[in-house]
Write a protein that holds these residues in place. Structure first.
Motif, PDB file in Angstrom:
ATOM      1  N   THR A 145       0.823  -1.210   0.000  1.00 22.90           N
ATOM      2  CA  THR A 145       0.000   0.000   0.000  1.00 22.90           C
ATOM      3  C   THR A 145       0.855   1.257   0.000  1.00 22.90           C
ATOM      4  O   THR A 145       0.601   2.197  -0.758  1.00 22.90           O
ATOM      5  CB  THR A 145      -0.938  -0.001   1.225  1.00 22.90           C
ATOM      6  N   LEU A 146       1.883   1.282   0.822  1.00 27.17           N
ATOM      7  CA  LEU A 146       2.720   2.475   0.928  1.00 27.17           C
ATOM      8  C   LEU A 146       3.509   2.746  -0.351  1.00 27.17           C
ATOM      9  O   LEU A 146       3.680   3.894  -0.749  1.00 27.17           O
ATOM     10  CB  LEU A 146       3.679   2.336   2.109  1.00 27.17           C
ATOM     11  N   TYR A 147       3.993   1.686  -1.000  1.00 26.51           N
ATOM     12  CA  TYR A 147       4.874   1.871  -2.159  1.00 26.51           C
ATOM     13  C   TYR A 147       4.155   1.771  -3.507  1.00 26.51           C
ATOM     14  O   TYR A 147       4.619   2.346  -4.487  1.00 26.51           O
ATOM     15  CB  TYR A 147       6.021   0.858  -2.109  1.00 26.51           C
ATOM     16  N   LYS A 148       3.048   1.032  -3.541  1.00 25.73           N
ATOM     17  CA  LYS A 148       2.349   0.849  -4.824  1.00 25.73           C
ATOM     18  C   LYS A 148       0.874   1.221  -4.754  1.00 25.73           C
ATOM     19  O   LYS A 148       0.137   0.989  -5.705  1.00 25.73           O
ATOM     20  CB  LYS A 148       2.479  -0.609  -5.291  1.00 25.73           C
ATOM     21  N   LYS A 149       0.451   1.776  -3.612  1.00 23.43           N
ATOM     22  CA  LYS A 149      -0.955   2.161  -3.416  1.00 23.43           C
ATOM     23  C   LYS A 149      -1.907   0.986  -3.677  1.00 23.43           C
ATOM     24  O   LYS A 149      -2.984   1.147  -4.267  1.00 23.43           O
ATOM     25  CB  LYS A 149      -1.325   3.354  -4.298  1.00 23.43           C
ATOM     26  N   LEU A 251      11.332   0.700   4.506  1.00 23.52           N
ATOM     27  CA  LEU A 251      10.429  -0.419   4.790  1.00 23.52           C
ATOM     28  C   LEU A 251      10.403  -1.419   3.627  1.00 23.52           C
ATOM     29  O   LEU A 251      10.076  -2.595   3.814  1.00 23.52           O
ATOM     30  CB  LEU A 251       9.021   0.117   5.056  1.00 23.52           C
ATOM     31  N   TYR A 252      10.767  -0.969   2.428  1.00 23.97           N
ATOM     32  CA  TYR A 252      10.783  -1.837   1.248  1.00 23.97           C
ATOM     33  C   TYR A 252      11.708  -3.030   1.435  1.00 23.97           C
ATOM     34  O   TYR A 252      11.568  -4.054   0.739  1.00 23.97           O
ATOM     35  CB  TYR A 252      11.209  -1.047   0.011  1.00 23.97           C
ATOM     36  N   PHE A 270       2.126 -10.788  -7.125  1.00 25.62           N
ATOM     37  CA  PHE A 270       3.531 -11.054  -7.414  1.00 25.62           C
ATOM     38  C   PHE A 270       4.167  -9.853  -8.119  1.00 25.62           C
ATOM     39  O   PHE A 270       5.270  -9.428  -7.763  1.00 25.62           O
ATOM     40  CB  PHE A 270       3.661 -12.300  -8.289  1.00 25.62           C
ATOM     41  N   ASN A 271       3.482  -9.309  -9.108  1.00 25.11           N
ATOM     42  CA  ASN A 271       4.019  -8.165  -9.854  1.00 25.11           C
ATOM     43  C   ASN A 271       4.256  -6.954  -8.957  1.00 25.11           C
ATOM     44  O   ASN A 271       5.228  -6.215  -9.133  1.00 25.11           O
ATOM     45  CB  ASN A 271       3.067  -7.786 -10.992  1.00 25.11           C
ATOM     46  N   ILE A 272       3.353  -6.738  -8.004  1.00 24.41           N
ATOM     47  CA  ILE A 272       3.488  -5.603  -7.093  1.00 24.41           C
ATOM     48  C   ILE A 272       4.781  -5.711  -6.290  1.00 24.41           C
ATOM     49  O   ILE A 272       5.581  -4.761  -6.225  1.00 24.41           O
ATOM     50  CB  ILE A 272       2.271  -5.516  -6.150  1.00 24.41           C
ATOM     51  N   TYR A 273       5.006  -6.870  -5.699  1.00 21.45           N
ATOM     52  CA  TYR A 273       6.176  -7.019  -4.833  1.00 21.45           C
ATOM     53  C   TYR A 273       7.471  -7.106  -5.639  1.00 21.45           C
ATOM     54  O   TYR A 273       8.513  -6.611  -5.189  1.00 21.45           O
ATOM     55  CB  TYR A 273       6.002  -8.240  -3.921  1.00 21.45           C
ATOM     56  N   GLU A 274       7.407  -7.705  -6.814  1.00 19.15           N
ATOM     57  CA  GLU A 274       8.594  -7.734  -7.667  1.00 19.15           C
ATOM     58  C   GLU A 274       8.991  -6.317  -8.050  1.00 19.15           C
ATOM     59  O   GLU A 274      10.178  -5.969  -8.047  1.00 19.15           O
ATOM     60  CB  GLU A 274       8.326  -8.570  -8.920  1.00 19.15           C
ATOM     61  N   SER A 280      13.690  -0.582  -5.678  1.00 19.84           N
ATOM     62  CA  SER A 280      14.229  -0.177  -4.380  1.00 19.84           C
ATOM     63  C   SER A 280      15.698   0.239  -4.512  1.00 19.84           C
ATOM     64  O   SER A 280      16.319   0.069  -5.561  1.00 19.84           O
ATOM     65  CB  SER A 280      14.110  -1.328  -3.381  1.00 19.84           C
ATOM     66  N   GLU A 281      16.242   0.765  -3.431  1.00 18.66           N
ATOM     67  CA  GLU A 281      17.635   1.198  -3.404  1.00 18.66           C
ATOM     68  C   GLU A 281      18.552   0.114  -2.852  1.00 18.66           C
ATOM     69  O   GLU A 281      19.696   0.393  -2.467  1.00 18.66           O
ATOM     70  CB  GLU A 281      17.758   2.470  -2.565  1.00 18.66           C
TER      71      GLU A 281
END
Length: 338
Positions: A145-149, A251-252, A270-274, A280-281
């Motif tokens: 939610t925080l990174y991909k809404k 948090l990522y 799966f696509n969201i988390y990939e 990410s850094e």
């Protein structure tokens, strides 16, 4: 297990009594019904007082100022005392076994913090509005939610959650941002404060499509200005909640752990988390270890063919992009020469 139903109403004089009656006629009785009227300009308040002011299970909260749907959620939650809170829009209805099914699910799944179900749309259209084919444990979703809404939920009237979840984010101060579609606040808020979500694949709620819904069916009103304002409201809400929960900026790094809380993830998840890991850094080796973690989990839960399809689509897109660059290269040289 004490249970409260929160009904928010604004100018639904023709529907609100039916909504309340649908709760009172449940096969499993609720402990209280909190009805918040947001300073309606029709006869809603008069109807509510005449029919329900003396009812032992109905508590009326008649506001003296119109402030929107989120303000009604805030006021209703403050007035409630249930361990499980169910939400119902004043123009919708519960089927008679809704509460019984909800209570049974929470009792059988003590790990469930947030539950939503399918809905039967009726009125101007008729269909079953489902999110997934089967009942699912959706795990946790704060990072998604925080990174991909990621929006893990459904319409207001299909949603219920444990009180301890709501206590972490209600009342919310952003009332002006969420005069309508404040169910987003429930869905986003529950995810960010760490609710484990479940989906019940049963159409236990009747969602009324009548042409005057505040959001549903109003696509023609979603102008670029409206969409930009909505995006700002979401960003503001997510930022506020992340700060409230004191989450670190990295948090990522835990994205792969959150993904593994979903017992049977689908391709979209799966696509969201990939994507979160990819953008990410993290150092390359750390990324690779996290990719491996989510690949193994996805494949071991029956996602091998889906993973192959995802990667073939990725390869096709890369080939198309490369071919497009080759096609444009001679044109670019020609233009330079000219």
């Amino acid at each position: 297990m004490k249970l409260s139903v929160l009904i928010n109403n604004y100018n639904y004089q023709h529907y609100v009594s039916d909504a309340i009656d649908s709760v009172l006629q449940q096969s499993f009785p609720v402990d209280e019904i909190i009805v918040v009227d947001d300073k309606s300009t029709d006869k809603s308040a008069k109807i509510l007082k005449e029919k329900f002011s003396d009812h032992e299970k109905v508590k009326l909260v008649l506001k003296n100022k119109n402030e929107g749907q989120l303000s009604s959620f805030n006021a209703g939650f403050i007035a409630s005392c249930g361990e499980i809170i169910c939400f119902l829009d004043a123009d919708d209805l519960y089927k008679e076994n809704y509460i019984a099914e909800v209570v049974k699910f929470y009792q059988e799944h003590p790990e469930c913090d947030f539950l939503f179900c399918s809905a039967e749309v009726f009125g101007n259209e008729e269909r079953i509005a489902s999110c997934y084919n089967n009942t699912r444990d959706l795990g946790y979703s704060r990072i998604a939610t925080l990174y991909k809404k990621a929006w893990v939920g459904h319409r207001t009237s299909t949603v219920s959650m444990r009180r301890h979840v709501l206590e972490k984010f209600l009342p919310l101060p952003q009332q002006e941002d969420w005069r309508i579609r404040a169910d987003d606040c429930l869905v986003f808020g529950a995810s960010i404060v760490g609710a484990r979500k479940f989906y019940l694949a049963k159409p236990l709620v009747r969602y009324r499509a009548h042409g005057n819904n505040n959001h549903y069916g109003q696509k023609q009103k979603r102008t670029p200005e409206y969409l930009d304002k909505y995006k700002q409201a979401v960003d503001h809400l997510l930022g506020f909640l992340a700060e409230k929960m004191s989450y670190p900026s990295n948090l990522y790094e835990q994205a792969h752990i959150e993904f593994r809380t979903i017992p049977k993830p689908n391709e979209q998840e799966f696509n969201i988390y990939e994507s979160i890991i990819d953008k990410s850094e993290l150092l390359v080796l750390n990324k690779l270890s996290r990719f491996l973690s989510i690949y193994i989990h996805f494949i071991s839960r029956g996602g091998f063919l889906s993973l192959v399809r995802i990667k073939l689509l990725w390869l096709r897109n890369k080939i198309q992009q490369f071919a497009l660059r080759l096609y444009r290269l001679p044109q670019s040289k020609t233009n330079t020469t000219a």
